[in-house]
Motif scaffolding. Structure first.
Motif, mmCIF file in Angstrom:
data_model
loop_
_atom_site.group_PDB
_atom_site.id
_atom_site.type_symbol
_atom_site.label_atom_id
_atom_site.label_comp_id
_atom_site.label_asym_id
_atom_site.label_seq_id
_atom_site.Cartn_x
_atom_site.Cartn_y
_atom_site.Cartn_z
ATOM 1 N N ALA A 243 0.834 -1.211 0.000
ATOM 2 C CA ALA A 243 0.000 0.000 0.000
ATOM 3 C C ALA A 243 0.865 1.255 0.000
ATOM 4 C CB ALA A 243 -0.919 -0.012 1.219
ATOM 5 N N ALA A 244 1.934 1.268 0.801
ATOM 6 C CA ALA A 244 2.827 2.430 0.854
ATOM 7 C C ALA A 244 3.511 2.648 -0.492
ATOM 8 C CB ALA A 244 3.866 2.241 1.955
ATOM 9 N N LEU A 245 3.916 1.559 -1.132
ATOM 10 C CA LEU A 245 4.594 1.676 -2.417
ATOM 11 C C LEU A 245 3.642 2.129 -3.518
ATOM 12 C CD1 LEU A 245 6.852 -1.484 -2.124
ATOM 13 C CD2 LEU A 245 7.651 0.883 -2.185
ATOM 14 N N LYS A 246 2.384 1.685 -3.438
ATOM 15 C CA LYS A 246 1.396 2.142 -4.425
ATOM 16 C C LYS A 246 1.192 3.649 -4.306
ATOM 17 C CE LYS A 246 -2.190 -0.150 -5.930
ATOM 18 N NZ LYS A 246 -1.762 -0.782 -7.195
ATOM 19 N N GLU A 247 1.134 4.126 -3.073
ATOM 20 C CA GLU A 247 0.978 5.566 -2.857
ATOM 21 C C GLU A 247 2.188 6.324 -3.393
ATOM 22 O OE1 GLU A 247 0.179 6.350 1.246
ATOM 23 O OE2 GLU A 247 -1.769 5.346 1.219
ATOM 24 N N ALA A 248 3.375 5.769 -3.149
ATOM 25 C CA ALA A 248 4.592 6.420 -3.629
ATOM 26 C C ALA A 248 4.626 6.451 -5.158
ATOM 27 C CB ALA A 248 5.817 5.696 -3.085
ATOM 28 N N LYS A 249 4.192 5.350 -5.774
ATOM 29 C CA LYS A 249 4.165 5.299 -7.233
ATOM 30 C C LYS A 249 3.164 6.314 -7.784
ATOM 31 C CE LYS A 249 3.639 2.295 -11.237
ATOM 32 N NZ LYS A 249 3.386 0.937 -11.763
ATOM 33 N N ALA A 250 2.007 6.416 -7.127
ATOM 34 C CA ALA A 250 0.988 7.374 -7.556
ATOM 35 C C ALA A 250 1.501 8.814 -7.449
ATOM 36 C CB ALA A 250 -0.280 7.199 -6.721
ATOM 37 N N ALA A 251 2.437 9.027 -6.523
ATOM 38 C CA ALA A 251 3.029 10.356 -6.334
ATOM 39 C C ALA A 251 4.197 10.601 -7.283
ATOM 40 C CB ALA A 251 3.490 10.520 -4.890
ATOM 41 N N GLY A 252 4.460 9.624 -8.163
ATOM 42 C CA GLY A 252 5.478 9.821 -9.184
ATOM 43 C C GLY A 252 6.819 9.162 -8.924
ATOM 44 N N LYS A 253 6.923 8.384 -7.852
ATOM 45 C CA LYS A 253 8.199 7.733 -7.545
ATOM 46 C C LYS A 253 8.307 6.394 -8.276
ATOM 47 C CE LYS A 253 9.072 9.768 -2.987
ATOM 48 N NZ LYS A 253 9.406 9.488 -1.568
ATOM 49 N N ASP A 254 9.516 6.077 -8.702
ATOM 50 C CA ASP A 254 9.791 4.793 -9.353
ATOM 51 C C ASP A 254 10.187 3.799 -8.263
ATOM 52 O OD1 ASP A 254 10.491 2.665 -10.915
ATOM 53 O OD2 ASP A 254 12.096 3.681 -12.015
ATOM 54 N N VAL A 255 9.214 3.037 -7.777
ATOM 55 C CA VAL A 255 9.449 2.129 -6.657
ATOM 56 C C VAL A 255 9.026 0.712 -7.041
ATOM 57 C CG1 VAL A 255 9.230 3.894 -4.873
ATOM 58 C CG2 VAL A 255 7.175 2.713 -5.675
ATOM 59 N N LYS A 256 9.610 -0.256 -6.338
ATOM 60 C CA LYS A 256 9.323 -1.659 -6.645
ATOM 61 C C LYS A 256 9.223 -2.466 -5.355
ATOM 62 C CE LYS A 256 11.778 -1.387 -11.082
ATOM 63 N NZ LYS A 256 12.115 0.051 -10.966
ATOM 64 N N LEU A 257 8.561 -3.623 -5.468
ATOM 65 C CA LEU A 257 8.282 -4.503 -4.327
ATOM 66 C C LEU A 257 8.842 -5.886 -4.610
ATOM 67 C CD1 LEU A 257 6.625 -5.123 -1.662
ATOM 68 C CD2 LEU A 257 4.663 -5.555 -3.150
ATOM 69 N N ILE A 258 9.431 -6.501 -3.594
ATOM 70 C CA ILE A 258 9.820 -7.911 -3.660
ATOM 71 C C ILE A 258 9.015 -8.663 -2.614
ATOM 72 C CG2 ILE A 258 11.689 -9.576 -3.319
ATOM 73 C CD1 ILE A 258 13.635 -7.478 -4.342
ATOM 74 N N TRP A 259 8.281 -9.668 -3.036
ATOM 75 C CA TRP A 259 7.419 -10.467 -2.150
ATOM 76 C C TRP A 259 8.202 -11.659 -1.619
ATOM 77 C CZ3 TRP A 259 3.210 -8.217 -0.602
ATOM 78 C CH2 TRP A 259 2.180 -8.938 0.021
ATOM 79 N N VAL A 260 7.656 -12.339 -0.620
ATOM 80 C CA VAL A 260 8.304 -13.544 -0.106
ATOM 81 C C VAL A 260 7.279 -14.666 0.072
ATOM 82 C CG1 VAL A 260 10.108 -12.236 1.100
ATOM 83 C CG2 VAL A 260 8.052 -12.920 2.350
ATOM 84 N N ASP A 261 7.788 -15.863 0.154
ATOM 85 C CA ASP A 261 7.047 -17.105 0.370
ATOM 86 C C ASP A 261 6.355 -17.611 -0.888
ATOM 87 O OD1 ASP A 261 7.851 -17.367 3.014
ATOM 88 O OD2 ASP A 261 6.125 -16.301 3.796
ATOM 89 N N SER A 262 5.499 -16.780 -1.488
ATOM 90 C CA SER A 262 4.805 -17.175 -2.711
ATOM 91 C C SER A 262 5.124 -16.162 -3.805
ATOM 92 C CB SER A 262 3.289 -17.210 -2.465
ATOM 93 O OG SER A 262 2.829 -15.927 -2.047
ATOM 94 N N ASP A 263 4.751 -16.473 -5.044
ATOM 95 C CA ASP A 263 4.926 -15.521 -6.134
ATOM 96 C C ASP A 263 3.860 -14.439 -5.981
ATOM 97 O OD1 ASP A 263 5.106 -14.066 -8.474
ATOM 98 O OD2 ASP A 263 5.173 -15.812 -9.801
ATOM 99 N N GLY A 264 4.262 -13.286 -5.471
ATOM 100 C CA GLY A 264 3.311 -12.223 -5.166
ATOM 101 C C GLY A 264 2.561 -11.709 -6.375
ATOM 102 N N TYR A 265 3.137 -11.863 -7.553
ATOM 103 C CA TYR A 265 2.440 -11.440 -8.776
ATOM 104 C C TYR A 265 1.127 -12.198 -8.912
ATOM 105 C CZ TYR A 265 1.808 -10.159 -13.707
ATOM 106 O OH TYR A 265 1.319 -9.677 -14.907
ATOM 107 N N LEU A 266 1.127 -13.454 -8.445
ATOM 108 C CA LEU A 266 -0.062 -14.304 -8.535
ATOM 109 C C LEU A 266 -0.915 -14.237 -7.275
ATOM 110 C CD1 LEU A 266 1.668 -17.437 -10.096
ATOM 111 C CD2 LEU A 266 0.533 -15.556 -11.294
ATOM 112 N N THR A 267 -0.268 -14.185 -6.100
ATOM 113 C CA THR A 267 -1.019 -14.261 -4.843
ATOM 114 C C THR A 267 -1.413 -12.897 -4.281
ATOM 115 O OG1 THR A 267 1.017 -14.356 -3.532
ATOM 116 C CG2 THR A 267 0.041 -16.460 -4.205
#
Length: 355
Positions: A243-267
């Motif tokens: 949620a914090a990264l989505k807000e940062a991206k909406a504000a124009g920042k180039d940010v990225k997320l790394i998930w753990v345990d499962s493939d976050g792109y799917l889960t």
């Protein structure tokens, strides 16, 4: 939510707080074998290790024709009650998910020596005769994720934080840290890790696996320190980071997320536009393998250790952010993986499971 949150929860009406365990449906001809699972307080829709383990048992129900029962813990105080419920239900094998269930699982196993148990993400210093640990050397895969993150950062800083300071959490952070250092050494760079120092074993933690607002605030703190890629190791708290990264991206920042345990792109698809990669534990397949062996009379309390070599851990594809990782970096990641598998490169963490 993905997976069980949409398909399973409504059908199974998961139990908690000592209620009768729920029973799965839709399986082929049933055997008399009952496979069961108790979550930690993160619940089966945590988009993380509870969910992956649960889905593994669901697949076992379908593939092996077993009967499945489950109990979802709402709080740590539910563990003993839910385990007792599984024993009363006649479970042949009961899976418990997470370090926090270690004591309750051992107590239940010692009181019921004729029953078999398996615990995800925990291994006892002294083995328990009827408990099989299922653990993962996630430092190996996190090393690759750290290397990839270091190659992709635009600010020269990447961040990570944990839920509770447990070995199953810090092992990710150690591997991630070392992967960044490996990139720095190979490229003559000085990418910094904020939120964790492997040398001092000190860093940022929310203190639980539940409070997403705390995860959101810690992520904002890491962003304020200059990080543009963040890896939360905190189960459902990771959604606060998203949620914090989505807000940062909406504000124009180039940010990225790394998930753990499962493939976050799917889960955790609500964050897929931010998802660089994920450090994956292949829990579902391990669960099914343990059930099959137990059902076939081949139970062993010897620990299963997931590694890159046996494909028990991995990094997920880069999906929509594939272009953020250069072809050269992808080749380097392949080489690093091969070196880890062969033993030429040893990724070490104080929390690494014994093999």
């Amino acid at each position: 939510m993905a997976g069980i949150a949409t398909a399973g929860a409504a059908a199974l009406m998961l139990s908690g707080c000592g209620q009768a365990p729920s029973t799965g449906s839709g399986a082929p001809t049933k055997s008399d074998y009952i496979g069961c699972i108790v979550s930690d307080s993160g619940g089966f829709d945590d988009q993380s290790f509870n969910q992956s383990s649960f889905e593994g048992l669901q697949k076992s129900e379908k593939d092996l024709g077993i009967t499945m029962k489950s109990a979802e813990s709402k709080a740590n105080s539910d563990y003993e009650t839910n385990l007792n419920g599984m024993i009363s239900a006649g479970c042949n094998m009961t899976f418990t998910v997470g370090f926090l269930l270690g004591d309750a699982t051992k107590a239940a196993a010692e009181k019921n020596p004729d029953k078999h148990f398996a615990i995800i993400d925990y291994s006892y210093p002294t083995p328990v005769a009827n408990v099989k640990p299922v653990v993962y050397d996630t430092a190996q895969a996190a090393y690759l994720a750290g290397y990839a993150a270091a190659s992709a950062t635009k600010t020269g800083k990447v961040g990570t934080f944990g839920g509770i300071k447990l070995p199953t959490v810090t092992i990710f952070m150690d591997g991630f840290y070392d992967g960044v250092q490996a990139y720095n050494k190979a490229k003559g760079k000085s990418v910094q890790v904020v939120g964790w120092d492997k040398t001092t074993q000190d860093g940022s933690f929310t203190g639980d696996f539940e409070k997403q607002d705390t995860g959101k605030q810690i992520t904002k703190n890491l962003l304020d320190q200059g990080a543009d890629i963040v890896m939360p190791v905190a189960g459902p708290v990771g959604k606060g980071a998203g949620a914090a990264l989505k807000e940062a991206k909406a504000a124009g920042k180039d940010v990225k997320l790394i998930w753990v345990d499962s493939d976050g792109y799917l889960t955790a698809p609500e964050y897929k536009d931010l998802m660089l990669t994920s450090v994956v534990k292949q829990m579902g397949q391990a669960v099914e393998n343990v059930v099959k062996d137990d059902k076939d009379g081949k139970f062993s309390n010897e620990a299963y250790v997931g590694t890159l070599a046996n494909e028990g851990v991995a990094i997920a594809p880069f999906h929509d952010l594939d272009s953020a990782i250069s072809a050269d970096t992808k080749s380097e990641l392949d080489k690093l993986k091969a070196d880890i598998v062969s033993g030429k490169l040893v990724v070490e963490s104080a929390a690494s499971p014994k093999k």
